[in-house]
Scaffold this motif. Structure first.
Motif, mmCIF file in Angstrom:
data_model
loop_
_atom_site.group_PDB
_atom_site.id
_atom_site.type_symbol
_atom_site.label_atom_id
_atom_site.label_comp_id
_atom_site.label_asym_id
_atom_site.label_seq_id
_atom_site.Cartn_x
_atom_site.Cartn_y
_atom_site.Cartn_z
ATOM 1 N N GLY A 65 0.789 -1.224 0.000
ATOM 2 C CA GLY A 65 0.000 0.000 0.000
ATOM 3 C C GLY A 65 0.819 1.271 0.000
ATOM 4 N N ASP A 66 2.136 1.137 0.077
ATOM 5 C CA ASP A 66 2.983 2.330 0.183
ATOM 6 C C ASP A 66 3.811 2.555 -1.081
ATOM 7 O OD1 ASP A 66 4.583 0.108 0.486
ATOM 8 O OD2 ASP A 66 5.738 0.910 2.183
ATOM 9 N N LEU A 67 3.259 2.215 -2.254
ATOM 10 C CA LEU A 67 3.977 2.460 -3.501
ATOM 11 C C LEU A 67 4.279 3.951 -3.657
ATOM 12 C CD1 LEU A 67 2.073 0.263 -6.122
ATOM 13 C CD2 LEU A 67 4.354 -0.140 -5.195
ATOM 14 N N ASP A 68 5.477 4.254 -4.130
ATOM 15 C CA ASP A 68 5.856 5.646 -4.361
ATOM 16 C C ASP A 68 5.595 6.082 -5.790
ATOM 17 O OD1 ASP A 68 7.282 6.668 -1.804
ATOM 18 O OD2 ASP A 68 8.071 4.641 -2.096
ATOM 19 N N ALA A 69 5.672 5.157 -6.745
ATOM 20 C CA ALA A 69 5.452 5.525 -8.144
ATOM 21 C C ALA A 69 5.455 4.277 -9.004
ATOM 22 C CB ALA A 69 6.528 6.496 -8.645
ATOM 23 N N SER A 91 -4.162 8.396 -7.776
ATOM 24 C CA SER A 91 -3.295 9.468 -7.286
ATOM 25 C C SER A 91 -1.820 9.057 -7.309
ATOM 26 C CB SER A 91 -3.693 9.859 -5.857
ATOM 27 O OG SER A 91 -3.416 8.812 -4.946
ATOM 28 N N LEU A 92 -1.532 7.838 -7.767
ATOM 29 C CA LEU A 92 -0.160 7.338 -7.784
ATOM 30 C C LEU A 92 0.625 8.013 -8.917
ATOM 31 C CD1 LEU A 92 1.617 5.123 -6.399
ATOM 32 C CD2 LEU A 92 0.860 3.573 -8.210
ATOM 33 N N PRO A 93 1.812 8.534 -8.639
ATOM 34 C CA PRO A 93 2.633 9.075 -9.726
ATOM 35 C C PRO A 93 3.017 7.981 -10.726
ATOM 36 C CG PRO A 93 3.446 9.818 -7.594
ATOM 37 C CD PRO A 93 2.443 8.745 -7.317
ATOM 38 N N ARG A 103 -2.153 10.377 -22.199
ATOM 39 C CA ARG A 103 -3.281 9.453 -22.286
ATOM 40 C C ARG A 103 -3.710 8.959 -20.913
ATOM 41 N NH1 ARG A 103 -3.516 5.363 -27.072
ATOM 42 N NH2 ARG A 103 -5.614 5.356 -26.185
ATOM 43 N N LEU A 104 -2.752 8.730 -20.017
ATOM 44 C CA LEU A 104 -3.104 8.266 -18.675
ATOM 45 C C LEU A 104 -3.873 9.338 -17.907
ATOM 46 C CD1 LEU A 104 0.163 6.394 -17.659
ATOM 47 C CD2 LEU A 104 -2.027 5.386 -18.285
ATOM 48 N N ARG A 105 -3.495 10.590 -18.098
ATOM 49 C CA ARG A 105 -4.211 11.667 -17.409
ATOM 50 C C ARG A 105 -5.623 11.847 -17.981
ATOM 51 N NH1 ARG A 105 0.846 14.389 -17.947
ATOM 52 N NH2 ARG A 105 -0.013 15.546 -19.732
ATOM 53 N N VAL A 106 -5.715 11.920 -19.305
ATOM 54 C CA VAL A 106 -6.993 12.249 -19.940
ATOM 55 C C VAL A 106 -7.922 11.048 -20.008
ATOM 56 C CG1 VAL A 106 -8.052 13.023 -22.096
ATOM 57 C CG2 VAL A 106 -5.944 14.110 -21.273
ATOM 58 N N ARG A 112 -1.517 12.298 -11.814
ATOM 59 C CA ARG A 112 -0.113 12.564 -11.507
ATOM 60 C C ARG A 112 0.830 11.843 -12.471
ATOM 61 N NH1 ARG A 112 0.984 11.720 -5.268
ATOM 62 N NH2 ARG A 112 2.902 12.837 -5.823
ATOM 63 N N ALA A 113 0.312 11.396 -13.594
ATOM 64 C CA ALA A 113 1.181 10.825 -14.618
ATOM 65 C C ALA A 113 2.060 11.929 -15.201
ATOM 66 C CB ALA A 113 0.356 10.165 -15.713
#
Length: 280
Positions: A65-69, A91-93, A103-106, A112-113
């Protein structure tokens, strides 16, 4: 929570295909998330699909659960699949190519891509450790086919203490073929601790090869001269044509077979700055 690693060691858990969990200190990164099951089909674009032949060693719901990116080489269904899209925290970078980030954002809502042009970097910090992720050259295809496939990047992960020296450098090739532009990596970074190579000799209809086979992967090792090499992305999909054994045979013939890290899916490789390896 897993024990924190010393600042001269990185641990790589191989999940399958090009998916790994990479831990350094308190930092945890996920690469190329692919959690489709055996028999599922990954979409490659233009009506092309590839059937998964293996099971991932970890279910997406069992990720820490503590992935940074997430470090994502490109947008293809065997690197960013529908399971990841539906289940990863939006919300994961995600550090990836500018094309994939848009594409990931839209399309997918991963706000946060972030797109990294080649040779550009982004630094992540957690606790006393940091990693600088730099986008490196990659080409998924050569010639006319290049225009039809998504842009791809390699990645350099430089680990070290905050405000301290780099302790380890980890290169991830991404889905690239061998081409002369990769030689600049060796000129800029002559001291790579571990190279993680996407192999498999992925071959599309018409005989177009779009990832390195065993011979190309071995030639890249000869050019980059990493201290250690971890092969991935070699037997998981129906479009792969070059088995791991082809790369291992090349390594033996070229005299550096002892530097190949053998880490099957479900296992972990701990690598130190001194290029010591423990697989468990």
């Amino acid at each position: 929570m897993a024990a924190v690693l010393p600042d001269d060691a990185v641990e790589i858990s191989f999940i399958g295909n090009a998916t790994t969990l990479i831990r350094y200190g308190e930092l945890t990164l996920l690469t190329d998330p692919n959690f489709l099951h055996r028999g599922d089909h990954a979409y490659l674009g233009y009506g092309l699909f590839a059937r998964r032949l293996t099971e991932p060693a970890l279910d997406v719901r069992d990720l820490p659960g503590d992935l940074d990116a997430v470090v994502l080489s490109h947008l293809h269904g065997d690197h960013w699949d529908r399971v990841a899209r539906r289940n990863l925290d939006r919300s994961l970078p995600v550090l990836t190519t500018p094309h994939a980030a848009r594409r990931l954002r839209v399309r997918d809502g991963f706000r946060r891509a972030g797109g990294l042009p080649t040779w550009h970097s982004h630094t992540l910090v957690r606790g006393a450790g940091q990693v600088r992720v730099t986008a490196l050259p990659g080409r998924h295809a050569l010639g006319p086919l290049r225009r039809l496939l998504p842009p791809v990047m390699g990645s350099l992960l430089e680990f070290g203490p905050v405000r301290g020296p780099v302790r380890l450098r980890l290169y991830i090739s991404g889905d690239t073929l061998l081409f002369d532009g990769l030689d600049e990596i060796a000129r800029r970074y002559p001291d790579i601790t571990l190279a993680v190579l996407h192999l498999g000799g992925t071959t599309l209809p018409g005989g177009w090869m779009v990832t390195m086979d065993g011979a190309q992967g071995a030639e890249l090792v000869d050019r980059l001269r990493p201290r250690l090499t971890l092969p991935v992305h070699y037997d998981d999909y129906s479009v792969f044509r070059s088995p791991l054994s082809a790369f291992l045979t090349e390594a033996q013939q070229r005299g550096w077979a002892r530097t190949v890290v053998r880490c099957e899916p479900g296992r972990r490789a701990r690598v130190t700055a001194g290029a010591e390896v423990h697989v468990g």
